[in-house]
Write a protein that holds these residues in place. Structure first.
Motif, mmCIF file in Angstrom:
data_model
loop_
_atom_site.group_PDB
_atom_site.id
_atom_site.type_symbol
_atom_site.label_atom_id
_atom_site.label_comp_id
_atom_site.label_asym_id
_atom_site.label_seq_id
_atom_site.Cartn_x
_atom_site.Cartn_y
_atom_site.Cartn_z
ATOM 1 N N LEU A 72 -10.586 -8.910 5.442
ATOM 2 C CA LEU A 72 -10.716 -9.189 4.016
ATOM 3 C C LEU A 72 -10.513 -10.688 3.778
ATOM 4 N N ASN A 73 -10.482 -11.106 2.555
ATOM 5 C CA ASN A 73 -10.427 -12.523 2.184
ATOM 6 C C ASN A 73 -9.062 -13.132 2.517
ATOM 7 N N GLU A 74 -8.945 -13.707 3.712
ATOM 8 C CA GLU A 74 -7.673 -14.290 4.147
ATOM 9 C C GLU A 74 -7.299 -15.547 3.365
ATOM 10 N N ASP A 75 -8.253 -16.158 2.684
ATOM 11 C CA ASP A 75 -7.949 -17.304 1.836
ATOM 12 C C ASP A 75 -6.886 -16.940 0.788
ATOM 13 N N LEU A 76 -6.896 -15.692 0.364
ATOM 14 C CA LEU A 76 -5.906 -15.240 -0.620
ATOM 15 C C LEU A 76 -4.480 -15.419 -0.122
ATOM 16 N N LEU A 77 -4.283 -15.327 1.177
ATOM 17 C CA LEU A 77 -2.935 -15.412 1.742
ATOM 18 C C LEU A 77 -2.315 -16.791 1.534
ATOM 19 N N GLN A 78 -3.142 -17.790 1.213
ATOM 20 C CA GLN A 78 -2.649 -19.134 0.916
ATOM 21 C C GLN A 78 -2.293 -19.295 -0.560
ATOM 22 N N HIS A 79 -2.485 -18.227 -1.342
ATOM 23 C CA HIS A 79 -2.257 -18.293 -2.785
ATOM 24 C C HIS A 79 -1.252 -17.228 -3.215
ATOM 25 N N ASP A 80 -1.002 -17.179 -4.503
ATOM 26 C CA ASP A 80 0.010 -16.293 -5.074
ATOM 27 C C ASP A 80 -0.180 -14.843 -4.632
ATOM 28 N N LYS A 81 0.905 -14.228 -4.240
ATOM 29 C CA LYS A 81 0.881 -12.831 -3.782
ATOM 30 C C LYS A 81 0.385 -11.872 -4.865
ATOM 31 N N GLN A 82 0.453 -12.291 -6.125
ATOM 32 C CA GLN A 82 -0.027 -11.441 -7.224
ATOM 33 C C GLN A 82 -1.532 -11.203 -7.137
ATOM 34 N N LEU A 83 -2.225 -12.039 -6.386
ATOM 35 C CA LEU A 83 -3.667 -11.882 -6.235
ATOM 36 C C LEU A 83 -4.041 -10.865 -5.149
ATOM 37 N N TRP A 84 -3.137 -10.611 -4.224
ATOM 38 C CA TRP A 84 -3.464 -9.826 -3.036
ATOM 39 C C TRP A 84 -3.816 -8.379 -3.343
ATOM 40 N N HIS A 85 -3.136 -7.784 -4.337
ATOM 41 C CA HIS A 85 -3.318 -6.340 -4.585
ATOM 42 C C HIS A 85 -4.741 -6.002 -5.027
ATOM 43 N N SER A 86 -5.442 -6.965 -5.613
ATOM 44 C CA SER A 86 -6.817 -6.698 -6.058
ATOM 45 C C SER A 86 -7.747 -6.511 -4.869
ATOM 46 N N GLU A 87 -7.635 -7.405 -3.906
ATOM 47 C CA GLU A 87 -8.462 -7.336 -2.700
ATOM 48 C C GLU A 87 -8.160 -6.049 -1.931
ATOM 49 N N VAL A 88 -6.876 -5.758 -1.768
ATOM 50 C CA VAL A 88 -6.478 -4.543 -1.042
ATOM 51 C C VAL A 88 -6.856 -3.301 -1.845
ATOM 52 N N GLY A 89 -6.685 -3.352 -3.155
ATOM 53 C CA GLY A 89 -7.050 -2.219 -4.003
ATOM 54 C C GLY A 89 -8.520 -1.864 -3.890
ATOM 55 N N ALA A 90 -9.376 -2.879 -3.860
ATOM 56 C CA ALA A 90 -10.814 -2.629 -3.705
ATOM 57 C C ALA A 90 -11.091 -1.971 -2.352
ATOM 58 N N PHE A 91 -10.409 -2.443 -1.328
ATOM 59 C CA PHE A 91 -10.598 -1.891 0.013
ATOM 60 C C PHE A 91 -10.140 -0.427 0.086
ATOM 61 N N VAL A 92 -8.949 -0.137 -0.454
ATOM 62 C CA VAL A 92 -8.441 1.241 -0.348
ATOM 63 C C VAL A 92 -9.170 2.192 -1.296
ATOM 64 N N ALA A 93 -9.739 1.657 -2.387
ATOM 65 C CA ALA A 93 -10.554 2.517 -3.263
ATOM 66 C C ALA A 93 -11.689 3.119 -2.443
ATOM 67 N N GLN A 94 -12.257 2.294 -1.592
ATOM 68 C CA GLN A 94 -13.351 2.734 -0.726
ATOM 69 C C GLN A 94 -12.831 3.607 0.417
ATOM 70 N N ARG A 95 -11.848 3.078 1.137
ATOM 71 C CA ARG A 95 -11.365 3.751 2.348
ATOM 72 C C ARG A 95 -10.637 5.059 2.048
ATOM 73 N N ASP A 96 -9.746 5.032 1.074
ATOM 74 C CA ASP A 96 -8.852 6.177 0.856
ATOM 75 C C ASP A 96 -9.315 7.113 -0.252
ATOM 76 N N TYR A 97 -10.114 6.593 -1.196
ATOM 77 C CA TYR A 97 -10.466 7.401 -2.360
ATOM 78 C C TYR A 97 -11.967 7.669 -2.491
ATOM 79 N N GLY A 98 -12.728 7.254 -1.499
ATOM 80 C CA GLY A 98 -14.143 7.602 -1.459
ATOM 81 C C GLY A 98 -15.012 6.943 -2.512
#
Length: 188
Positions: A72-98
């Motif tokens: 996923l977008n590793e550039d986010l890791l250089q920025h505020d942690k508040q941004l990370w959940h969006s990238e992960v949320g999009a990924f798990v929406a696909q992976r875990d929730y179909g």
């Protein structure tokens, strides 16, 4: 296989404190309202809103691992942690929730930062996150007022509020948010 709306609600609500679930309910309500007002698909707006904060309360180490381990977008890791959940949320929406609708996945992915070329659904979900009825921060009433006239004006007001807060706290501003704001201004 995608879960039913009720199954999604049950799965997502169990991953966050009650206060955050109330926020999510408000985002759902606001997203469906904005979708109806501005011509977006209300079903997609509702689904994206249900899932927008699914990873918000995951441990930071887990968010980081999902970003690193899944390309996923590793550039986010250089920025505020508040941004990370969006990238992960999009990924798990696909992976875990179909969820396989790219429009919904993107609305989840960009609900905190915005992006250049935001889709109608991106704008609806991002703005709904700012204006849901439980939100109470300086300037929220102005953002709500702008949202009644224009998605773009509402989002510009929202991004201006976020950027002003970060400036006042001498914090780093995620460049994509500045680019998203500027892109919206050029659309007016």
């Amino acid at each position: 296989m995608a879960l039913s709306r009720e199954e999604l609600i049950q799965a997502v609500s169990g991953q966050m404190p009650e206060k955050r679930w109330k926020h999510t309910l408000g985002v759902m309500q606001s997203a469906v309202y904005l979708a109806g007002k501005y011509g977006a698909d209300p079903v997609k707006a509702d689904l994206a809103a249900i899932l927008h904060d699914v990873a918000k309360y995951w441990p930071v180490s887990e968010l980081e691992a999902v970003i690193r381990d899944n390309g996923l977008n590793e550039d986010l890791l250089q920025h505020d942690k508040q941004l990370w959940h969006s990238e992960v949320g999009a990924f798990v929406a696909q992976r875990d929730y179909g969820i396989d609708d790219l429009e919904i996945i993107n609305a989840i992915r960009w609900h905190t930062s915005g992006r250049v070329g935001m889709s109608l659904l991106d704008k609806v979900v991002c703005l709904a996150d700012y204006i849901e009825p439980g939100r109470d921060f300086p300037g929220v009433d102005r953002i709500r007022e702008q949202a009644e006239h224009s998605l773009e004006e509402g989002l510009i007001a929202g991004f201006d509020s976020t950027i002003s807060l970060l400036l006042s706290q001498r914090r780093v501003i995620y460049p994509l948010t500045m680019f998203a704001r500027n892109d919206l201004i050029t659309q007016l």
